[in-house]
Design a protein around this motif. Structure first.
Motif, PDB file in Angstrom:
ATOM      1  N   HIS A  74       0.791  -1.688  -0.148  1.00  0.00           N
ATOM      2  CA  HIS A  74      -0.044  -0.077   0.147  1.00  0.00           C
ATOM      3  C   HIS A  74       0.530   1.315  -0.407  1.00  0.00           C
ATOM      4  CE1 HIS A  74      -3.374  -2.800   0.662  1.00  0.00           C
ATOM      5  NE2 HIS A  74      -2.974  -3.235   1.494  1.00  0.00           N
ATOM      6  N   GLY A  75       2.138   0.959   0.320  1.00  0.00           N
ATOM      7  CA  GLY A  75       2.981   2.479   0.415  1.00  0.00           C
ATOM      8  C   GLY A  75       4.376   1.877   0.083  1.00  0.00           C
ATOM      9  N   SER A  76       4.999   3.191   0.410  1.00  0.00           N
ATOM     10  CA  SER A  76       6.800   3.435   0.500  1.00  0.00           C
ATOM     11  C   SER A  76       7.049   4.732   1.023  1.00  0.00           C
ATOM     12  CB  SER A  76       6.810   3.050  -1.226  1.00  0.00           C
ATOM     13  OG  SER A  76       7.063   2.239  -0.910  1.00  0.00           O
ATOM     14  N   GLU A  77       7.967   4.720   1.109  1.00  0.00           N
ATOM     15  CA  GLU A  77       8.633   6.497   2.228  1.00  0.00           C
ATOM     16  C   GLU A  77       9.634   6.442   1.887  1.00  0.00           C
ATOM     17  OE1 GLU A  77       8.745   5.406   6.228  1.00  0.00           O
ATOM     18  OE2 GLU A  77      10.840   4.797   6.061  1.00  0.00           O
ATOM     19  N   ALA A  78      10.089   7.844   1.755  1.00  0.00           N
ATOM     20  CA  ALA A  78      11.404   8.935   1.018  1.00  0.00           C
ATOM     21  C   ALA A  78      11.848   8.766   2.208  1.00  0.00           C
ATOM     22  CB  ALA A  78      11.057   9.415  -0.888  1.00  0.00           C
ATOM     23  N   ARG A  79      13.511   9.420   1.281  1.00  0.00           N
ATOM     24  CA  ARG A  79      13.773  10.307   3.470  1.00  0.00           C
ATOM     25  C   ARG A  79      15.200  10.811   2.587  1.00  0.00           C
ATOM     26  NH1 ARG A  79      13.483   8.331   8.264  1.00  0.00           N
ATOM     27  NH2 ARG A  79      12.102   6.210   8.455  1.00  0.00           N
ATOM     28  N   ALA A  80      15.017  11.810   3.195  1.00  0.00           N
ATOM     29  CA  ALA A  80      16.062  12.937   2.268  1.00  0.00           C
ATOM     30  C   ALA A  80      16.671  13.432   3.363  1.00  0.00           C
ATOM     31  CB  ALA A  80      15.903  14.049   1.491  1.00  0.00           C
ATOM     32  N   LYS A  81      18.043  13.525   4.633  1.00  0.00           N
ATOM     33  CA  LYS A  81      18.203  14.241   4.747  1.00  0.00           C
ATOM     34  C   LYS A  81      17.473  14.187   6.411  1.00  0.00           C
ATOM     35  CE  LYS A  81      16.915  18.236   2.682  1.00  0.00           C
ATOM     36  NZ  LYS A  81      16.672  19.170   2.331  1.00  0.00           N
ATOM     37  N   ASP A  82      16.135  14.429   7.495  1.00  0.00           N
ATOM     38  CA  ASP A  82      15.710  13.926   7.962  1.00  0.00           C
ATOM     39  C   ASP A  82      14.748  14.460   8.048  1.00  0.00           C
ATOM     40  OD1 ASP A  82      17.932  13.596  10.106  1.00  0.00           O
ATOM     41  OD2 ASP A  82      18.314  16.735  10.829  1.00  0.00           O
ATOM     42  N   ALA A  83      14.044  13.984   7.011  1.00  0.00           N
ATOM     43  CA  ALA A  83      12.720  14.850   6.867  1.00  0.00           C
ATOM     44  C   ALA A  83      12.393  12.745   5.972  1.00  0.00           C
ATOM     45  CB  ALA A  83      12.707  15.523   5.357  1.00  0.00           C
ATOM     46  N   THR A  84      10.756  12.551   6.073  1.00  0.00           N
ATOM     47  CA  THR A  84      10.682  11.511   5.772  1.00  0.00           C
ATOM     48  C   THR A  84       9.169  11.965   5.259  1.00  0.00           C
ATOM     49  OG1 THR A  84      11.491   9.821   7.365  1.00  0.00           O
ATOM     50  CG2 THR A  84       9.532   9.103   5.610  1.00  0.00           C
ATOM     51  N   LEU A  85       8.984  10.882   3.646  1.00  0.00           N
ATOM     52  CA  LEU A  85       7.673  11.434   2.977  1.00  0.00           C
ATOM     53  C   LEU A  85       7.102  10.128   2.872  1.00  0.00           C
ATOM     54  CD1 LEU A  85       6.190  13.371   1.682  1.00  0.00           C
ATOM     55  CD2 LEU A  85       7.798  13.244  -0.575  1.00  0.00           C
TER      56      LEU A  85
END
Length: 133
Positions: A14-25
């Protein structure tokens, strides 16, 4: 040269996540779609919007441009075969007392110096307008 890194991983069907620096989307990678996350096309449009907004933040001090707020509205059109975005249109709405000529100067500078918008404009039809709120 500047460099950027993003890591993305599948959470479940149902989903995934992306990370960059200290952020998660959270990413909508569910084939049925999900209302609580951006799908790839929406992320693409959001990247263009972020580029426009960041460009405005960059050039307003250089131009001595005064504003009270900005909204960017985008619309993308996608074809099915082969799947690709065929066009993106945007509208920049600025709360400002600046003249129409200064508003157009802001638009010109944002378009000229936007990393994402320049990349997109080379790949598909990118067109937009700027107007006063």
């Amino acid at each position: 040269m500047l460099e950027y890194s993003v890591t993305a991983k599948r959470i479940d069907a149902h989903g995934s996540e992306a990370r960059a620096k200290d952020a998660t989307l959270v990413l909508d990678t569910d084939l049925a779609g999900r209302p609580d996350a951006f799908n790839p096309a929406e992320l693409f449009l959001a990247a263009i919007a972020a580029c426009i907004l960041k460009g405005i933040e960059r050039v307003t001090p250089l131009l001595g441009f005064s504003l009270d707020g900005v909204e960017v509205r985008l619309h993308g059109e996608r074809q099915d075969s082969p799947p690709k975005m065929t066009s993106v249109t945007y509208e920049i709405i600025v709360q400002t007392a600046e003249t129409d000529q200064r508003l157009e100067l802001l638009h010109k500078n944002v378009r000229k110096y936007g990393t994402i918008s320049n990349t997109v404009a080379d790949a598909t039809n990118l067109a937009g307008t700027i107007r006063r709120a």
